[in-house]
Design a protein around this motif. Structure first.
Motif, PDB file in Angstrom:
ATOM      1  N   ALA A 299     -10.242  -2.995  -2.457  1.00  0.00           N
ATOM      2  CA  ALA A 299      -9.395  -2.737  -1.280  1.00  0.00           C
ATOM      3  C   ALA A 299     -10.153  -3.103  -0.009  1.00  0.00           C
TER       4      ALA A 299
ATOM      5  N   GLN B 195      -6.297  -2.758   4.780  1.00  0.00           N
ATOM      6  CA  GLN B 195      -5.400  -1.933   3.973  1.00  0.00           C
ATOM      7  C   GLN B 195      -5.633  -0.451   4.251  1.00  0.00           C
TER       8      GLN B 195
ATOM      9  N   SER C  80      -4.013   0.475   7.544  1.00  0.00           N
ATOM     10  CA  SER C  80      -2.556   0.558   7.409  1.00  0.00           C
ATOM     11  C   SER C  80      -2.133   1.825   6.693  1.00  0.00           C
TER      12      SER C  80
ATOM     13  N   ASN D 178       0.814  -1.223   0.000  1.00  0.00           N
ATOM     14  CA  ASN D 178       0.000   0.000   0.000  1.00  0.00           C
ATOM     15  C   ASN D 178       0.846   1.271   0.000  1.00  0.00           C
TER      16      ASN D 178
END
Length: 654
Positions: A574, A578, A581, A269
């Motif tokens: 997504a 994610q 993060s 990412n």
């Protein structure tokens, strides 16, 4: 439907958005009322010896807090108003006039202000009692602080809310009157452009910061600061201010660009959080630079006043070591003083009656004393045995052992105490009925008689004293005038203010008579240093909250603007993990650098310009690190809170 009804419906419909603004106003009222009520609390005022100084200091600090509150709440309001531009555009489209929208905003502010006042004053009253007890504890007073709600503090809180309501109304007027309707609907769609960066400017940023650290670490005793102090100060300021600005403007952008050119940039990412940051650099540079520099100032202020508070306890004892000491007068006056002490609650631990020879210095007193203008004219010579007797009673390890015409100067507060090596001892000549020359064995940072004091004016001037050998004292005793002193050691001397006033009134009847009392200085010093520490701590807490909120609201705004992008990413597959993060990495890049830079600046300056000059207090570095650790933890809490709220905003209606 009336404007008041519309206002109430708006609050109910957008409660989440309003709650953030309302919380800001409540916090502002709590802060203002808590501090203001201390200034009006009668229990605190009754306990103080220096009431005027306290009220003046608190009034000044209260004004500063008032300005902080205005800044903090208006910054929160700017975020709040930005989120409502589309709403205002709808009102104008439906036919509402600008002045009606302004009145609606005014009503909203008054309603939230009224709620803030009730909650803020109730919570502020409880906090005021807590902080009042803390202040009394810092001053080492046993005074009980009762829960009170002074009218003066309430009036101040009401004034803050009314002023904010007026400013917010003016702000909303300019928003809806000076901006075109299409701009209101598309206000949140304006994207910032990435900053053009270069490796040369990034290297310059690092160079300036390193240069500043090198200058600071050289220390104030180095030739760089002694010989080129002005240029060193200018260079340090340029390095810190310019280097910090370029660090966030160029170095951060260059680093992000470097990351984007890595082969594995598109894995994981990384592309998500770095690309967003590159577009935010332009808008965040000034904020992050200001936060870094102001954080350093806050930490230096708080650490300085804390060090001052810790040192004051010992400093008072060093400057005024005798509980009560005065120039012996006629027998009846001495008996009156002793009777006054006997009738007080302070028991006499010892009572000495040493003598001193009064001589005229022939040699410049600057050889024996730093800043001789601070000393009483002339010179007093004290016998070694009398000096050692008093020092032993004090429990100090400052005894001397002298022979022949050797002497030790007592230069209390000396910047450079010194023991002279053989062959380097300076000579010092005094005059009685003839001239006598002494050999100075040492210059001690110690006091035998201490500063002359006054219960009202505190310290005046200090006694210029030489300790000479018993042999030399006997030789000169018959050739010069003598002074006899009455020196008392008392129990609980720090609380002997009233006794000192009574004794001073008796001694002061003889004009020019020497008088010194520990209590005269202790109460003033401890109250002033405690007030400085308390006010600085309170201001640091507010400033920390305000500065962290600058980042906090900035990120909330950006989260709202990026909600659409995250919604698209969700549709592309997504996952929430994610998103979390990405948000943590993105906000860490915003929160961490300014705090780390600010702490590094403040620690380096404190270490080399303050701590190195008070090495007799080994506990001070630990205290400084503790203060900085607490400051850092507060920002970590803001960081965690921001990441959670950021995540909730981008998930709304997605």
């Amino acid at each position: 439907m009336s404007l008041l009804d519309l206002t109430i419906r708006n609050v109910k419909r957008n409660f989440r958005l309003y709650s953030i603004y309302l919380l800001s106003m409540i916090i502002g009222v709590i802060i203002q009322y808590t501090f203001s009520s201390l200034m009006f609390n009668q229990d605190i005022i009754d306990a103080l010896q220096n009431r005027e100084m306290f009220q003046t200091g608190m009034a000044i600090a209260s004004v500063v807090i008032f300005l902080f509150n205005i800044f903090f709440i208006l910054y929160a309001n700017s975020f709040f108003m930005r989120q409502r531009k589309k709403e205002f555009g709808m009102y104008l489209l439906y036919g509402l006039k600008e002045r009606q929208i302004v009145r609606m905003v005014f009503y909203e502010t008054l309603i939230m202000g009224a709620i803030s006042l009730v909650i803020g004053i109730l919570l502020g009253g409880l906090l005021s009692k807590l902080f009042g007890m803390l202040l009394m504890n810092l001053m080492q007073y046993d005074q009980v602080v009762s829960l009170s709600f002074p009218l003066g503090a309430m009036a101040t809180a009401v004034g803050v809310i009314l002023l904010i309501a007026v400013i917010v109304s003016v702000q909303s007027y300019f928003l809806v009157n000076r901006v075109q309707l299409t701009e209101l609907f598309h206000a949140n769609q304006k994207a910032e452009k990435p900053v053009r960066v270069s490796a040369a400017m990034a290297i310059l940023a690092v160079f300036l910061i390193v240069m500043a650290f090198i200058l600071i670490c050289s220390g104030q005793g180095s030739a760089v600061w002694k010989d080129y102090g002005t240029y060193s100060m200018i260079g340090t300021a340029i390095g810190i201010i310019g280097g910090t600005y370029l660090f966030f403007r160029q170095f951060a952008g260059w680093l992000l660009r470097l990351i984007s050119r890595r082969k594995k940039y598109h894995e994981g990412n990384t592309v998500l959080w770095t690309s967003s940051l590159r577009f935010q650099i332009r808008g965040n540079t000034l904020n992050l630079t200001f936060i870094s520099l102001f954080s350093a100032v806050i930490m230096m202020l708080l650490c300085f006043v804390t060090i001052n508070y810790k040192v004051q306890f010992d400093a008072v004892g060093m400057n005024v070591p005798n509980d009560i000491a005065y120039e012996s007068l006629d027998p009846s006056t001495n008996e009156q003083v002793e009777g006054t002490i006997d009738s007080s609650k302070h028991k006499i631990q010892y009572h000495l009656k040493p003598q001193a020879l009064v001589v005229s210095p022939v040699t410049d007193r600057g050889i024996a004393f730093d800043n001789p203008e601070y000393y009483i004219p002339g010179l007093w010579l004290v016998a070694e045995k009398d000096y050692n007797e008093l020092i032993t009673l004090r429990g100090d390890k400052e005894q001397v052992n002298l022979q022949g015409m050797e002497a030790v100067s007592l230069a209390q507060g000396s910047d450079y105490p010194k023991t002279y090596a053989a062959g380097e001892t300076p000579s010092f000549t005094v005059k009685t009925d003839e001239e006598k020359t002494f050999t100075l064995k040492a210059k001690k940072d110690y006091a035998y008689l201490g500063w002359s004091t006054d219960p009202i004016l505190a310290m005046d001037k200090k006694a210029a004293v030489f300790v000479i050998s018993d042999e030399a004292y006997q030789q000169l005793a018959s050739h010069t005038d003598k002074k006899t002193f009455e020196i008392y050691g008392l129990t609980d001397a720090k609380n002997a203010d009233e006794l000192s006033k009574q004794v001073h009134a008796i001694v002061a009847q003889t004009e020019g008579a020497y008088y010194s009392s520990f209590a005269d200085v202790y109460s003033k010093q401890i109250e002033s240093s405690s007030l400085m520490l308390f006010a600085a701590g309170f201001l640091a807490l507010i400033a920390t909250f305000a500065l962290a909120s600058v980042i906090y609201f900035k990120q909330l705004r950006e989260a709202t603007e990026e909600r659409l992008q995250y919604s698209i990413l969700r549709k592309l597959g997504a996952e929430n993990s994610q998103f979390r993060s990405v948000i943590r990495k993105q906000l860490l890049f915003v929160f961490l650098p300014p705090i780390v830079l600010g702490l590094l600046y403040s620690w380096t300056i404190i270490k080399y310009f303050i701590l190195d000059s008070v090495k007799d207090f080994p506990e001070l570095p630990g205290i400084v690190w503790s203060i900085m650790g607490i400051y850092f933890l507060i920002y970590l809490v803001f960081y965690a809170s921001s990441t959670n709220l950021y995540y909730r905003i981008i998930n709304k209606n997605s």
